[in-house]
Design an enzyme around this catalytic site. Structure first.
Site, short mmCIF file in Angstrom:
data_model
loop_
_atom_site.label_atom_id
_atom_site.label_comp_id
_atom_site.label_asym_id
_atom_site.label_seq_id
_atom_site.Cartn_x
_atom_site.Cartn_y
_atom_site.Cartn_z
N ASP A 82 0.87 -1.18 0.00
CA ASP A 82 0.00 0.00 0.00
C ASP A 82 0.90 1.23 0.00
O ASP A 82 1.76 1.37 0.89
CB ASP A 82 -0.86 -0.04 1.27
CG ASP A 82 -1.97 0.98 1.22
OD1 ASP A 82 -1.72 2.11 0.75
OD2 ASP A 82 -3.08 0.66 1.65
N LEU A 96 0.28 5.42 -10.36
CA LEU A 96 -1.12 5.34 -10.79
C LEU A 96 -2.03 4.93 -9.63
O LEU A 96 -3.25 4.89 -9.79
CB LEU A 96 -1.28 4.29 -11.91
CG LEU A 96 -1.04 4.76 -13.36
CD1 LEU A 96 0.36 5.27 -13.57
CD2 LEU A 96 -1.32 3.63 -14.34
N SER A 98 -4.55 4.60 -7.05
CA SER A 98 -5.70 5.32 -6.49
C SER A 98 -6.96 4.72 -7.10
O SER A 98 -6.95 4.39 -8.29
CB SER A 98 -5.68 6.81 -6.88
OG SER A 98 -6.91 7.41 -6.51
N LYS A 114 -5.81 9.61 1.53
CA LYS A 114 -4.49 9.17 2.02
C LYS A 114 -3.64 8.65 0.86
O LYS A 114 -2.44 8.92 0.78
CB LYS A 114 -4.67 8.03 3.03
CG LYS A 114 -5.02 8.49 4.42
CD LYS A 114 -5.02 7.27 5.30
CE LYS A 114 -5.16 7.58 6.76
NZ LYS A 114 -5.37 6.33 7.53
N TYR A 164 -11.19 12.80 -4.30
CA TYR A 164 -10.43 12.43 -5.51
C TYR A 164 -9.86 13.68 -6.18
O TYR A 164 -8.65 13.79 -6.37
CB TYR A 164 -11.34 11.66 -6.46
CG TYR A 164 -10.65 11.11 -7.67
CD1 TYR A 164 -9.72 10.09 -7.56
CD2 TYR A 164 -10.93 11.60 -8.94
CE1 TYR A 164 -9.08 9.56 -8.68
CE2 TYR A 164 -10.32 11.08 -10.06
CZ TYR A 164 -9.39 10.07 -9.93
OH TYR A 164 -8.77 9.56 -11.04
N THR A 194 -11.23 7.08 -19.66
CA THR A 194 -10.53 6.00 -20.36
C THR A 194 -11.32 4.70 -20.17
O THR A 194 -11.89 4.49 -19.10
CB THR A 194 -9.11 5.84 -19.76
OG1 THR A 194 -8.48 7.12 -19.77
CG2 THR A 194 -8.27 4.87 -20.55
O1 LIG Z 1 -11.62 10.00 -16.56
C1 LIG Z 1 -11.73 11.11 -16.06
O2 LIG Z 1 -11.49 12.13 -16.65
C2 LIG Z 1 -12.12 11.16 -14.65
O3 LIG Z 1 -13.51 11.11 -14.54
C3 LIG Z 1 -14.17 9.95 -14.32
O4 LIG Z 1 -15.35 10.40 -13.68
P1 LIG Z 1 -16.66 10.49 -14.53
O5 LIG Z 1 -16.43 11.14 -15.85
O6 LIG Z 1 -17.70 11.11 -13.70
O7 LIG Z 1 -16.89 8.96 -14.83
P2 LIG Z 1 -18.17 8.05 -14.96
O8 LIG Z 1 -18.56 7.51 -13.64
O9 LIG Z 1 -17.84 7.07 -16.02
O10 LIG Z 1 -19.35 9.00 -15.43
C4 LIG Z 1 -19.41 9.60 -16.70
C5 LIG Z 1 -20.80 10.20 -16.87
O11 LIG Z 1 -21.74 9.13 -17.04
C6 LIG Z 1 -22.77 9.23 -16.06
N1 LIG Z 1 -23.17 7.85 -15.71
C7 LIG Z 1 -22.33 7.02 -15.07
C8 LIG Z 1 -22.69 5.72 -14.80
C9 LIG Z 1 -23.96 5.27 -15.18
O12 LIG Z 1 -24.37 4.10 -14.96
N2 LIG Z 1 -24.79 6.15 -15.82
C10 LIG Z 1 -24.43 7.43 -16.09
O13 LIG Z 1 -25.24 8.18 -16.68
C11 LIG Z 1 -22.21 10.04 -14.92
O14 LIG Z 1 -23.22 10.66 -14.19
C12 LIG Z 1 -21.29 11.00 -15.68
O15 LIG Z 1 -22.02 12.09 -16.14
C13 LIG Z 1 -13.45 8.95 -13.50
O16 LIG Z 1 -14.12 8.73 -12.34
C14 LIG Z 1 -12.11 9.35 -13.07
O17 LIG Z 1 -11.38 8.18 -12.88
C15 LIG Z 1 -11.33 10.12 -14.02
O18 LIG Z 1 -10.25 10.73 -13.41
#
Ligand SMILES: O=C(O)[C@H]1O[C@H](OP(=O)(O)OP(=O)(O)OC[C@H]2O[C@@H](n3ccc(=O)[nH]c3=O)[C@H](O)[C@@H]2O)[C@H](O)[C@@H](O)[C@@H]1O
Length: 353
Positions: A82, A96, A98, A114, A164, A194
């Site tokens: 860790d 990377l 996290s 942390k 985050y 990604t």
């Molecule tokens: O890759 C990035 O740039 C960052 O953003 C992402 O966060 P987020 O874009 O919010 O990732 P998702 O959870 O895939 O959500 C993308 C969008 O889809 C939506 N979503 C997500 C999941 C779902 O089942 N349905 C849905 O509509 C969310 O509300 C959001 O608007 C990742 O969490 C991070 O690891 C990363 O640093």
């Protein structure tokens, strides 16, 4: 005869030269989070390039399965560690480690903080061994549109995403403090959304959720109206990480795909690629969900010669769909069919898993 001897010597010389050249290019590399989704693809690339690779992972979101094909290779080492505890390692450190998916990082915000703060400090102690550190930062440091490297960001320091985004922001600050004060060589990649194989079934991010839902004939869960945008890149992003590590650019660099889609368009695209009869279900909007995200990658293009063109979106999605189909078969054979994690969160309430 003489000719033959000269030819043999020169061919031997060529081989020795090649070997020496290859040896000179071999680096001793550590990858924290190397058994995770992006980390394991980076491990593959660096192993294939012939480097000595040490994967450091606490297996919170990483999995041994992602790197098991390297176990036993003489250039490969896997350490269960860790990063919140110190570790003194290697010439180059790709940091990377996290949790990266919102449901994962919100599950234990203190641990996320942390990992990104104490964990980054510990890796920066690499100054003792003179190592260069590449921090995997995030587009989340920006908070709102636009997203070019000069924009300073606008994030909520007390919201559910703060563990985050603020964690990564302070991790960047630490990198530059160590660079200025201690001369540590740092590289900062701001990674945008990604996707690809080896995302965890329970990752909770939109790509894995939609694909699993479509494959299982379940409704695709769109949070809010689906008009929020994201720009998705395939995990060949790792080529950009390696180019950045080996460049002389110490300021932050965006790595992402500028092709922007609404989440609703994206749901429809995945439905059609899977040829699924799933419905689209609208759920409440997630709190503090960034509404627009699209990287400006001019700097990466100009200074690294990198752009995410190797695997276009649909091809990457098809590869990922095949991966998740195999994962579902694998799980079915193990008598357990997982469902994507409920990643949504009602406005004003913390999101728990
Ligand atoms: O890759 C990035 O740039 C960052 O953003 C992402 O966060 P987020 O874009 O919010 O990732 P998702 O959870 O895939 O959500 C993308 C969008 O889809 C939506 N979503 C997500 C999941 C779902 O089942 N349905 C849905 O509509 C969310 O509300 C959001 O608007 C990742 O969490 C991070 O690891 C990363 O640093």
């Amino acid at each position: 005869m003489m000719k033959r001897i000269i030819w043999m010597i020169s061919s031997l010389n060529r081989r020795i030269m090649k070997l020496l050249f290859a040896l000179a290019l071999i680096a001793y590399i550590a990858i924290t989070g190397g058994a995770g989704f992006v980390g394991s693809h980076l491990t593959d690339k660096l192993m294939m390039d012939g480097h000595e690779v040490t994967v450091v992972d606490n297996f919170f979101t990483g999995r041994k399965r992602n790197v098991e094909h390297w176990i036993g290779h003489e250039n490969f080492e896997l350490i269960n560690h860790d990063v919140v505890e110190p570790l003194y390692i290697e010439d180059q450190i790709y940091h990377l480690a996290s949790p990266a998916s919102p449901p994962n990082y919100m599950y234990n915000p203190i641990k996320t903080l942390k990992t990104n703060t104490i964990g980054t400090l510990n890796m920066l102690l690499a100054k003792r061994v003179g190592a260069r550190l590449l921090l995997a930062s995030t587009s989340e440091v920006y908070g709102v549109h636009p997203q070019n490297e000069d924009y300073w960001g606008h994030v909520n320091p007390i919201g559910p995403r703060a563990c985050y985004d603020e964690g990564k922001r302070v991790a960047e600050t630490m990198c530059y403090a160590y660079m200025k004060q201690e001369g540590v060589e740092v590289r900062v990649a701001r990674i945008f959304n990604t996707f690809g194989s080896r995302m965890h079934m329970n990752d909770g991010r939109v790509v894995s959720n939609f694909i699993l839902q479509a494959l299982q004939g379940e409704p695709l869960t769109v949070y809010g109206t689906g008009s929020q945008t994201r720009a998705f890149q395939y995990v060949d992003l790792v080529n950009g990480l390696v180019l950045l590590m080996n460049s002389n650019i110490s300021s932050p660099v965006n790595l992402g795909n500028p092709e922007e889609h609404t989440i609703l368009e994206f749901a429809r695209l995945i439905k059609s690629l899977v040829v699924s009869r799933s419905q689209i279900q609208f759920l409440p909007e997630a709190q503090d969900d960034p509404q627009r995200r699209r990287p400006d990658i001019r700097k990466a293009k100009m200074m690294l010669g990198w752009e995410p063109v190797q695997v276009p979106l649909e091809e990457g999605l098809n590869k990922t769909i095949q991966y998740f189909s195999r994962e579902l078969e694998h799980q079915a054979n193990n008598q357990y069919i997982p469902k994507p994690k409920a990643a949504r969160m009602k406005k004003g309430r913390p999101r728990h898993n």
